[in-house]
Design a protein around this motif. Structure first.
Motif, PDB file in Angstrom:
ATOM      1  N   GLN A  12      -2.253  -6.544   3.983  1.00  0.00           N
ATOM      2  CA  GLN A  12      -3.668  -6.155   3.972  1.00  0.00           C
ATOM      3  C   GLN A  12      -3.826  -4.674   4.293  1.00  0.00           C
ATOM      4  OE1 GLN A  12      -6.408  -8.944   6.043  1.00  0.00           O
ATOM      5  NE2 GLN A  12      -4.601 -10.246   6.212  1.00  0.00           N
ATOM      6  N   ILE A  13      -3.072  -4.172   5.268  1.00  0.00           N
ATOM      7  CA  ILE A  13      -3.136  -2.756   5.620  1.00  0.00           C
ATOM      8  C   ILE A  13      -2.676  -1.906   4.441  1.00  0.00           C
ATOM      9  CG2 ILE A  13      -2.120  -0.961   7.091  1.00  0.00           C
ATOM     10  CD1 ILE A  13      -2.108  -3.104   9.362  1.00  0.00           C
ATOM     11  N   GLY A  14      -1.595  -2.313   3.799  1.00  0.00           N
ATOM     12  CA  GLY A  14      -1.112  -1.589   2.627  1.00  0.00           C
ATOM     13  C   GLY A  14      -2.143  -1.529   1.520  1.00  0.00           C
ATOM     14  N   ARG A  15      -2.827  -2.654   1.297  1.00  0.00           N
ATOM     15  CA  ARG A  15      -3.869  -2.698   0.261  1.00  0.00           C
ATOM     16  C   ARG A  15      -5.038  -1.791   0.640  1.00  0.00           C
ATOM     17  NH1 ARG A  15      -7.825  -6.027   0.381  1.00  0.00           N
ATOM     18  NH2 ARG A  15      -6.725  -7.635   1.534  1.00  0.00           N
ATOM     19  N   ILE A  16      -5.418  -1.761   1.899  1.00  0.00           N
ATOM     20  CA  ILE A  16      -6.513  -0.899   2.368  1.00  0.00           C
ATOM     21  C   ILE A  16      -6.134   0.568   2.177  1.00  0.00           C
ATOM     22  CG2 ILE A  16      -7.797  -0.136   4.412  1.00  0.00           C
ATOM     23  CD1 ILE A  16      -7.593  -3.149   5.359  1.00  0.00           C
ATOM     24  N   ILE A  17      -4.897   0.915   2.514  1.00  0.00           N
ATOM     25  CA  ILE A  17      -4.435   2.297   2.318  1.00  0.00           C
ATOM     26  C   ILE A  17      -4.518   2.669   0.844  1.00  0.00           C
ATOM     27  CG2 ILE A  17      -2.363   3.774   2.369  1.00  0.00           C
ATOM     28  CD1 ILE A  17      -1.695   2.366   5.086  1.00  0.00           C
ATOM     29  N   MET A  18      -4.048   1.791  -0.024  1.00  0.00           N
ATOM     30  CA  MET A  18      -4.086   2.052  -1.463  1.00  0.00           C
ATOM     31  C   MET A  18      -5.528   2.207  -1.955  1.00  0.00           C
ATOM     32  SD  MET A  18      -4.605   0.502  -4.723  1.00  0.00           S
ATOM     33  CE  MET A  18      -4.612  -1.211  -4.291  1.00  0.00           C
ATOM     34  N   LEU A  19      -6.422   1.359  -1.495  1.00  0.00           N
ATOM     35  CA  LEU A  19      -7.819   1.435  -1.914  1.00  0.00           C
ATOM     36  C   LEU A  19      -8.468   2.743  -1.453  1.00  0.00           C
ATOM     37  CD1 LEU A  19      -8.934  -2.254  -1.288  1.00  0.00           C
ATOM     38  CD2 LEU A  19      -8.621  -1.130  -3.514  1.00  0.00           C
ATOM     39  N   ARG A  20      -8.194   3.156  -0.219  1.00  0.00           N
ATOM     40  CA  ARG A  20      -8.749   4.430   0.278  1.00  0.00           C
ATOM     41  C   ARG A  20      -8.180   5.599  -0.511  1.00  0.00           C
ATOM     42  NH1 ARG A  20     -12.213   4.342   4.494  1.00  0.00           N
ATOM     43  NH2 ARG A  20     -12.103   6.599   4.475  1.00  0.00           N
ATOM     44  N   ARG A  21      -6.871   5.551  -0.777  1.00  0.00           N
ATOM     45  CA  ARG A  21      -6.223   6.620  -1.531  1.00  0.00           C
ATOM     46  C   ARG A  21      -6.839   6.760  -2.922  1.00  0.00           C
ATOM     47  NH1 ARG A  21      -2.741   6.232  -5.450  1.00  0.00           N
ATOM     48  NH2 ARG A  21      -1.988   4.134  -4.997  1.00  0.00           N
ATOM     49  N   THR A  22      -6.985   5.648  -3.621  1.00  0.00           N
ATOM     50  CA  THR A  22      -7.539   5.705  -4.975  1.00  0.00           C
ATOM     51  C   THR A  22      -9.016   6.095  -4.960  1.00  0.00           C
ATOM     52  OG1 THR A  22      -7.902   3.307  -4.998  1.00  0.00           O
ATOM     53  CG2 THR A  22      -5.841   4.109  -5.957  1.00  0.00           C
ATOM     54  N   ALA A  23      -9.753   5.676  -3.936  1.00  0.00           N
ATOM     55  CA  ALA A  23     -11.164   6.062  -3.824  1.00  0.00           C
ATOM     56  C   ALA A  23     -11.311   7.571  -3.649  1.00  0.00           C
ATOM     57  CB  ALA A  23     -11.829   5.323  -2.659  1.00  0.00           C
ATOM     58  N   MET A  24     -10.299   8.190  -3.056  1.00  0.00           N
ATOM     59  CA  MET A  24     -10.315   9.644  -2.870  1.00  0.00           C
ATOM     60  C   MET A  24      -9.797  10.378  -4.107  1.00  0.00           C
ATOM     61  SD  MET A  24      -8.901   9.960   1.043  1.00  0.00           S
ATOM     62  CE  MET A  24      -8.990  11.751   1.057  1.00  0.00           C
ATOM     63  N   GLY A  25      -9.351   9.627  -5.107  1.00  0.00           N
ATOM     64  CA  GLY A  25      -8.805  10.245  -6.307  1.00  0.00           C
ATOM     65  C   GLY A  25      -7.424  10.835  -6.090  1.00  0.00           C
ATOM     66  N   HIS A  41       8.773   4.940  -0.559  1.00  0.00           N
ATOM     67  CA  HIS A  41       8.432   4.384   0.758  1.00  0.00           C
ATOM     68  C   HIS A  41       6.941   4.064   0.817  1.00  0.00           C
ATOM     69  CE1 HIS A  41       9.148   3.554   4.982  1.00  0.00           C
ATOM     70  NE2 HIS A  41       8.078   4.271   5.278  1.00  0.00           N
ATOM     71  N   LEU A  42       6.107   4.983   0.325  1.00  0.00           N
ATOM     72  CA  LEU A  42       4.662   4.727   0.304  1.00  0.00           C
ATOM     73  C   LEU A  42       4.347   3.505  -0.557  1.00  0.00           C
ATOM     74  CD1 LEU A  42       1.729   5.338   0.959  1.00  0.00           C
ATOM     75  CD2 LEU A  42       1.737   6.997  -0.914  1.00  0.00           C
ATOM     76  N   SER A  43       5.009   3.393  -1.690  1.00  0.00           N
ATOM     77  CA  SER A  43       4.799   2.233  -2.555  1.00  0.00           C
ATOM     78  C   SER A  43       5.102   0.940  -1.807  1.00  0.00           C
ATOM     79  CB  SER A  43       5.684   2.345  -3.802  1.00  0.00           C
ATOM     80  OG  SER A  43       5.551   1.192  -4.606  1.00  0.00           O
ATOM     81  N   ASN A  44       6.193   0.931  -1.049  1.00  0.00           N
ATOM     82  CA  ASN A  44       6.541  -0.258  -0.265  1.00  0.00           C
ATOM     83  C   ASN A  44       5.508  -0.545   0.817  1.00  0.00           C
ATOM     84  OD1 ASN A  44       8.890  -1.118  -1.606  1.00  0.00           O
ATOM     85  ND2 ASN A  44      10.143   0.349  -0.508  1.00  0.00           N
ATOM     86  N   ILE A  45       4.945   0.492   1.413  1.00  0.00           N
ATOM     87  CA  ILE A  45       3.874   0.303   2.402  1.00  0.00           C
ATOM     88  C   ILE A  45       2.659  -0.320   1.726  1.00  0.00           C
ATOM     89  CG2 ILE A  45       2.190   1.527   3.860  1.00  0.00           C
ATOM     90  CD1 ILE A  45       4.501   3.510   4.535  1.00  0.00           C
ATOM     91  N   GLU A  46       2.249   0.241   0.593  1.00  0.00           N
ATOM     92  CA  GLU A  46       1.075  -0.269  -0.107  1.00  0.00           C
ATOM     93  C   GLU A  46       1.264  -1.700  -0.605  1.00  0.00           C
ATOM     94  OE1 GLU A  46      -0.986   3.896  -1.617  1.00  0.00           O
ATOM     95  OE2 GLU A  46      -0.074   2.594  -3.122  1.00  0.00           O
ATOM     96  N   LYS A  47       2.498  -2.090  -0.865  1.00  0.00           N
ATOM     97  CA  LYS A  47       2.800  -3.463  -1.301  1.00  0.00           C
ATOM     98  C   LYS A  47       2.985  -4.418  -0.126  1.00  0.00           C
ATOM     99  CE  LYS A  47       5.155  -1.983  -5.514  1.00  0.00           C
ATOM    100  NZ  LYS A  47       6.493  -1.831  -6.140  1.00  0.00           N
ATOM    101  N   LEU A  64      -6.227  10.385   5.184  1.00  0.00           N
ATOM    102  CA  LEU A  64      -7.247   9.673   4.398  1.00  0.00           C
ATOM    103  C   LEU A  64      -8.663   9.887   4.951  1.00  0.00           C
ATOM    104  CD1 LEU A  64      -5.281   6.361   3.790  1.00  0.00           C
ATOM    105  CD2 LEU A  64      -5.693   8.208   2.143  1.00  0.00           C
ATOM    106  N   ARG A  65      -8.784  10.744   5.966  1.00  0.00           N
ATOM    107  CA  ARG A  65     -10.071  11.111   6.561  1.00  0.00           C
ATOM    108  C   ARG A  65     -10.918   9.898   6.967  1.00  0.00           C
ATOM    109  NH1 ARG A  65     -11.773  14.438   1.842  1.00  0.00           N
ATOM    110  NH2 ARG A  65      -9.690  14.836   1.157  1.00  0.00           N
ATOM    111  N   CYS A  66     -10.316   9.075   7.808  1.00  0.00           N
ATOM    112  CA  CYS A  66     -11.029   7.903   8.313  1.00  0.00           C
ATOM    113  C   CYS A  66     -10.542   7.608   9.726  1.00  0.00           C
ATOM    114  CB  CYS A  66     -10.798   6.692   7.399  1.00  0.00           C
ATOM    115  SG  CYS A  66      -9.095   6.090   7.352  1.00  0.00           S
TER     116      CYS A  66
END
Length: 82
Positions: A12-25, A41-47, A64-66
């Protein structure tokens, strides 16, 4: 009853990170560079394949400014024994 396992907190944390990242473009490679880690490594975190320390969570929040809490999923309710 469903045979599916609930999504882990790590996933869930990985998915949240990915969503915030993509929302920021931001591309995965850009975030990885800002975080000082490889894109793999980031890909593995997001997965949800890698757990994060509190220090890394704080670094993600900064990039990610949050607030760190915004990277956490809602708490699951637990049934208490009677």
């Amino acid at each position: 009853m469903s045979d599916e396992m609930p999504e882990t907190v790590t996933a869930q944390i990985g998915r949240i990170i990915m969503l915030r990242r993509t929302a920021m473009g931001m591309l995965q490679g850009e975030l990885a560079k800002e975080m000082g880690m490889s894109q793999a490594h980031l890909s593995n975190i997001e997965k949800g394949k890698r757990s994060l320390t509190v220090e890394v969570m704080a670094a993600f929040a900064g990039v990610l400014r949050c607030e760190m809490a915004e990277l956490l999923p809602p708490a699951r309710s637990r049934k208490r024994p009677a």
